[in-house]
Design an enzyme around this catalytic site. Structure first.
Site, PDB file in Angstrom:
ATOM      1  N   LYS A  13       0.947  -1.636  -0.196  1.00  0.00           N
ATOM      2  CA  LYS A  13      -0.271   0.001   0.030  1.00  0.00           C
ATOM      3  C   LYS A  13       0.827   1.219   0.165  1.00  0.00           C
ATOM      4  O   LYS A  13       0.619   2.300  -0.480  1.00  0.00           O
ATOM      5  CB  LYS A  13      -0.871  -0.021   1.353  1.00  0.00           C
ATOM      6  N   ARG A  85      -9.502   0.831   8.584  1.00  0.00           N
ATOM      7  CA  ARG A  85      -9.204  -0.465   8.992  1.00  0.00           C
ATOM      8  C   ARG A  85     -10.279  -1.285  10.068  1.00  0.00           C
ATOM      9  O   ARG A  85     -10.359  -2.646   9.790  1.00  0.00           O
ATOM     10  CB  ARG A  85      -8.172  -0.208   9.719  1.00  0.00           C
ATOM     11  N   ARG A 124      11.229  -6.022   5.038  1.00  0.00           N
ATOM     12  CA  ARG A 124      11.854  -4.616   5.685  1.00  0.00           C
ATOM     13  C   ARG A 124      11.936  -4.493   6.683  1.00  0.00           C
ATOM     14  O   ARG A 124      12.568  -3.148   7.329  1.00  0.00           O
ATOM     15  CB  ARG A 124      10.160  -3.861   5.284  1.00  0.00           C
ATOM     16  N   ARG A 130      11.417  -1.015  10.832  1.00  0.00           N
ATOM     17  CA  ARG A 130      10.197  -0.248  11.988  1.00  0.00           C
ATOM     18  C   ARG A 130       9.859  -1.337  13.304  1.00  0.00           C
ATOM     19  O   ARG A 130      10.053  -2.504  12.710  1.00  0.00           O
ATOM     20  CB  ARG A 130       9.298  -0.522  10.500  1.00  0.00           C
ATOM     21  N   ARG A 141      -0.554  -8.203  13.715  1.00  0.00           N
ATOM     22  CA  ARG A 141      -1.387  -7.399  12.423  1.00  0.00           C
ATOM     23  C   ARG A 141      -2.212  -8.318  11.256  1.00  0.00           C
ATOM     24  O   ARG A 141      -3.153  -8.007  11.437  1.00  0.00           O
ATOM     25  CB  ARG A 141      -0.264  -6.553  12.072  1.00  0.00           C
TER      26      ARG A 141
END
Ligand code: AP5
Ligand code: MG
Length: 189
Positions: A13, A85, A124, A130, A141
């Site tokens: 996204k 969401r 990532r 992150r 998540r």
């Protein structure tokens, strides 16, 4: 152009929204980026949401709705990423866009499997660090996505508004499919 981009964690996204924004000169409104900025600034909002983000839980709906209401009121065109969401957020978004006369013109769903999402986010984590890209937070998540965000996807699908894009291709190929969807939904401006 008012675009909403939906999809599970790691579906791309943010990657694709940034590209749409750059190509078409529209602001990229990412709730995750807004919250992470607040955390790094140590603002009141940041202090409140930091532990929620770290666990991979969802920030309460009322707080998110207010945040997005303020932001969208000041933008005529946008690429929205990370919101809505939950069903409550989707209802609130519909109502507020209706109220300010700024309907969405394209809703895109990026589809990827949980296995691919997990692989990308682990990658990532190594590249960007992150704080919510730990195995536990990623699993949480994805679980919340299936439980709370899928109904939002189903809602746009049922309304005939959803353009489904296979996210398991190269970034360029995914972007080409998105661009085609934007053109098909009306003049790109
Ligand atoms: P948010 O920042 O929105 O994170 P997310 O939904 O978990 O999604 P990601 O950013 O992880 O994935 P992405 O789809 O953007 O993928 P990306 O392009 O980076 O939210 C973070 C947190 O904030 C939430 O957990 C929650 O706590 C809170 N929050 C935010 N909004 C909220 C809301 N509305 N309500 C409540 N709480 C909220 O790509 C991932 C990786 O894959 C990258 O490394 C990228 O380079 C790579 N990649 C991308 N595309 C491809 C491709 N085609 N092929 C190979 N690799 C690719
Ligand atoms: Mg993102």
């Amino acid at each position: 152009m008012r675009v909403l981009i939906l999809g599970p964690q790691g579906s791309g996204k943010g990657t694709q929204a940034k590209r749409i924004a750059a190509t078409h000169g529209v602001p990229h409104v990412s709730t995750g980026d807004i919250l992470r900025d607040a955390v790094s600034q140590g603002s009141e909002l940041g202090l409140r949401v930091a532990p929620i983000l770290e666990r991979g839980d969802l920030v309460p709906d009322d707080l998110m709705v207010e945040l997005i209401r303020e932001r969208l009121a000041s933008e005529d065109r946008f690429v929205l990423d990370g919101f809505p969401r939950t069903s409550a957020q989707a209802e609130a978004l519909d109502a507020m866009l209706d109220e300010i006369g700024k309907p969405l013109d394209t809703v895109i769903l990026l589809e990827v499997s949980d296995e691919e999402a997990m692989r990308r986010l682990v990658g990532r984590a190594a590249a960007e660090g992150r704080r919510d890209d730990t195995d536990e937070a990623i699993a949480n998540r994805l679980r919340l996505y299936h439980e709370l965000t899928r109904p939002v996807v189903d809602r746009y699908r049922a309304a005939g508004e959803l353009v489904e894009v296979d996210g398991e291709h190269t970034m360029d190929d995914v972007y080409a499919a998105i661009e085609a969807a934007l053109v098909a939904s009306g003049p790109v401006q």
